[in-house]
Motif scaffolding. Structure first.
Motif, mmCIF file in Angstrom:
data_model
loop_
_atom_site.group_PDB
_atom_site.id
_atom_site.type_symbol
_atom_site.label_atom_id
_atom_site.label_comp_id
_atom_site.label_asym_id
_atom_site.label_seq_id
_atom_site.Cartn_x
_atom_site.Cartn_y
_atom_site.Cartn_z
ATOM 1 N N ILE A 272 4.108 -17.300 18.291
ATOM 2 C CA ILE A 272 4.428 -18.571 18.405
ATOM 3 C C ILE A 272 5.094 -19.857 19.416
ATOM 4 N N ASP A 273 6.985 -19.302 18.987
ATOM 5 C CA ASP A 273 7.625 -20.190 19.766
ATOM 6 C C ASP A 273 6.497 -19.857 21.425
ATOM 7 N N ALA A 274 5.875 -18.833 21.483
ATOM 8 C CA ALA A 274 5.740 -19.162 23.757
ATOM 9 C C ALA A 274 4.447 -19.483 23.471
ATOM 10 N N GLY A 275 4.134 -20.507 22.150
ATOM 11 C CA GLY A 275 2.715 -21.236 22.553
ATOM 12 C C GLY A 275 1.356 -20.909 22.417
ATOM 13 N N HIS A 276 1.185 -20.108 21.524
ATOM 14 C CA HIS A 276 0.430 -19.253 21.055
ATOM 15 C C HIS A 276 0.493 -19.178 19.524
ATOM 16 N N GLY A 277 0.425 -20.282 18.686
ATOM 17 C CA GLY A 277 0.780 -19.874 17.132
ATOM 18 C C GLY A 277 -1.015 -20.870 16.403
ATOM 19 N N ALA A 278 -2.017 -21.358 17.615
ATOM 20 C CA ALA A 278 -3.192 -21.598 17.296
ATOM 21 C C ALA A 278 -4.044 -20.556 17.790
ATOM 22 N N CYS A 279 -3.285 -19.545 18.163
ATOM 23 C CA CYS A 279 -4.569 -18.382 18.485
ATOM 24 C C CYS A 279 -4.310 -17.143 16.985
ATOM 25 N N HIS A 280 -6.295 -16.449 17.352
ATOM 26 C CA HIS A 280 -6.428 -15.779 16.288
ATOM 27 C C HIS A 280 -5.034 -14.969 16.268
ATOM 28 N N ILE A 281 -5.084 -13.470 15.261
ATOM 29 C CA ILE A 281 -4.139 -12.820 15.288
ATOM 30 C C ILE A 281 -4.097 -12.326 16.228
ATOM 31 N N ALA A 282 -5.228 -11.497 16.542
ATOM 32 C CA ALA A 282 -5.264 -10.382 17.960
ATOM 33 C C ALA A 282 -3.851 -10.921 18.685
ATOM 34 N N ARG A 283 -3.914 -12.444 19.025
ATOM 35 C CA ARG A 283 -2.882 -12.947 20.190
ATOM 36 C C ARG A 283 -1.906 -11.344 20.695
ATOM 37 N N LEU A 284 -1.816 -11.299 19.355
ATOM 38 C CA LEU A 284 -0.243 -10.674 18.769
ATOM 39 C C LEU A 284 -0.658 -9.109 19.477
ATOM 40 N N THR A 285 -0.819 -8.746 19.972
ATOM 41 C CA THR A 285 -1.375 -7.356 20.883
ATOM 42 C C THR A 285 -0.941 -7.117 21.808
ATOM 43 N N LEU A 286 -1.052 -9.020 22.690
ATOM 44 C CA LEU A 286 -0.682 -9.011 23.919
ATOM 45 C C LEU A 286 0.971 -9.078 23.505
ATOM 46 N N HIS A 287 0.989 -9.480 22.882
ATOM 47 C CA HIS A 287 3.109 -9.753 22.615
ATOM 48 C C HIS A 287 3.230 -8.586 22.099
ATOM 49 N N TYR A 288 2.599 -7.864 22.293
ATOM 50 C CA TYR A 288 3.074 -5.873 21.281
ATOM 51 C C TYR A 288 3.457 -5.266 23.501
ATOM 52 N N LEU A 289 2.101 -5.701 23.695
ATOM 53 C CA LEU A 289 2.202 -4.789 25.397
ATOM 54 C C LEU A 289 3.276 -5.828 26.517
ATOM 55 N N ASN A 290 3.293 -6.790 26.270
ATOM 56 C CA ASN A 290 4.355 -7.387 27.304
ATOM 57 C C ASN A 290 5.811 -7.592 26.551
ATOM 58 N N THR A 291 6.031 -7.072 25.451
ATOM 59 C CA THR A 291 7.482 -6.257 24.897
ATOM 60 C C THR A 291 8.002 -5.551 25.577
ATOM 61 N N ARG A 292 7.016 -4.411 26.191
ATOM 62 C CA ARG A 292 7.295 -2.766 26.703
ATOM 63 C C ARG A 292 8.703 -3.186 27.395
#
Length: 293
Positions: A272-292
């Motif tokens: 949400i803080d990254a500006g993707h709060g309006a997205c589908h929860i599937a967007r969490l997948t990219l967050h997990y990938l990007n925090t590696r």
């Protein structure tokens, strides 16, 4: 009846190894077994298996060696000292561990002239040898196909996933992540229900209904990730965190740990803080990938 069947060796006779060996015996394959605790082979010997006196003797008995032990530390302890005996044979490692360990094992096997296939068993022991068994393989396709007919004795479906030796383990861990995360969430849900005076038997049918939503969600998320587009047609991450907060607060009000959602909630907030709060929860997948790291 066994003269035309490929001899097989099974190393490791824990519950799964025992089931593997029994399936080969029942399919008519001459089957040699070995385990550090020899007594675990007693039932198999009564069915016709042969107990080897050592791991090296077991490996020497068959062109196809199956190993299924606790982890790769255990398999390395058994296999590394007998590399010379394994040379020229096929080793199928059905031990569960990480993709990195699978790739290391494959590299070791190649260095020692051992044909190697890595695998993962995705169904319980009682399915082995039945149509319900599910096995995944990766590594040399040529080696896998050379023994596919013999491996078919384990029953069910067999899928070769590609030449990367770590691919089967990658599927294994990702799939088990679904199972164990779901099971821990289910345990927490039953605890929350009981804390509110709801009997488990009364709660269970409604839990089944919620779980029934998951298959469609899997298909939907896969499509969104393939397109890298995450429109939230029904509910967004921002709206879902409100429910997460209700669950966490309700659990904590009963003196309970917040459970799996306690870990998910800050991840959702990061998206949400990254500006993707309006997205589908599937967007969490990219967050997990990007925090590696």
């Amino acid at each position: 009846m066994t003269a035309h069947k490929t001899p097989v060796t099974v190393v490791g006779l824990g519950p799964m190894g025992h089931a593997l060996a029994a399936a080969f015996v029942n399919a008519g394959h001459p089957t040699t077994v070995w385990n550090r605790t020899a007594a675990k082979a007693d039932g198999l010997l009564a069915q016709g298996a042969v107990l080897a006196a050592s791991a090296a003797e077991a490996a020497a008995a068959s062109p196809l060696v199956i190993v299924c032990v606790l982890d790769y530390d255990a398999s390395d302890a058994i296999l590394l000292p007998i590399a010379g005996t394994l040379k020229g044979r096929t080793l199928v490692n059905l031990t569960a561990d990480t993709p990195a360990r699978s790739r290391t094992a494959a590299a070791w096997a190649a260095e020692h002239g051992i044909d190697y296939v890595d695998g993962a068993i995705m169904s319980p022991t009682f399915t082995i040898g039945t149509p319900s068994a599910v096995l995944l393989y990766s590594g040399s396709e040529e080696t896998y196909l050379a023994h596919a007919e013999t491996l078919a004795a384990l029953g069910g479906s067999h899928t070769h996933l590609g030449t990367d030796p770590g691919r089967a383990a990658g599927f294994d861990l990702a799939l088990l992540n679904i199972f164990w995360t779901s099971m821990s969430g289910l345990a927490h849900a039953f605890a929350m229900a009981e804390a509110e005076g709801i009997d488990a038997a009364d709660f269970a049918p409604f839990a089944q209904g919620i779980i029934g939503l998951l298959p469609e969600s899997v298909t939907e998320m896969a499509g969104l990730l393939a397109r890298r587009e995450f429109p939230a047609e029904i509910s967004s991450i921002a709206s879902n965190v409100t429910t997460m907060d209700h669950i966490i607060h309700a659990a904590e009000s009963r003196g309970m740990d917040p459970g799996p959602l306690g870990a998910v909630r800050p991840v959702a907030q990061g998206v949400i803080d990254a500006g993707h709060g309006a997205c589908h929860i599937a967007r969490l997948t990219l967050h997990y990938l990007n925090t590696r790291p």
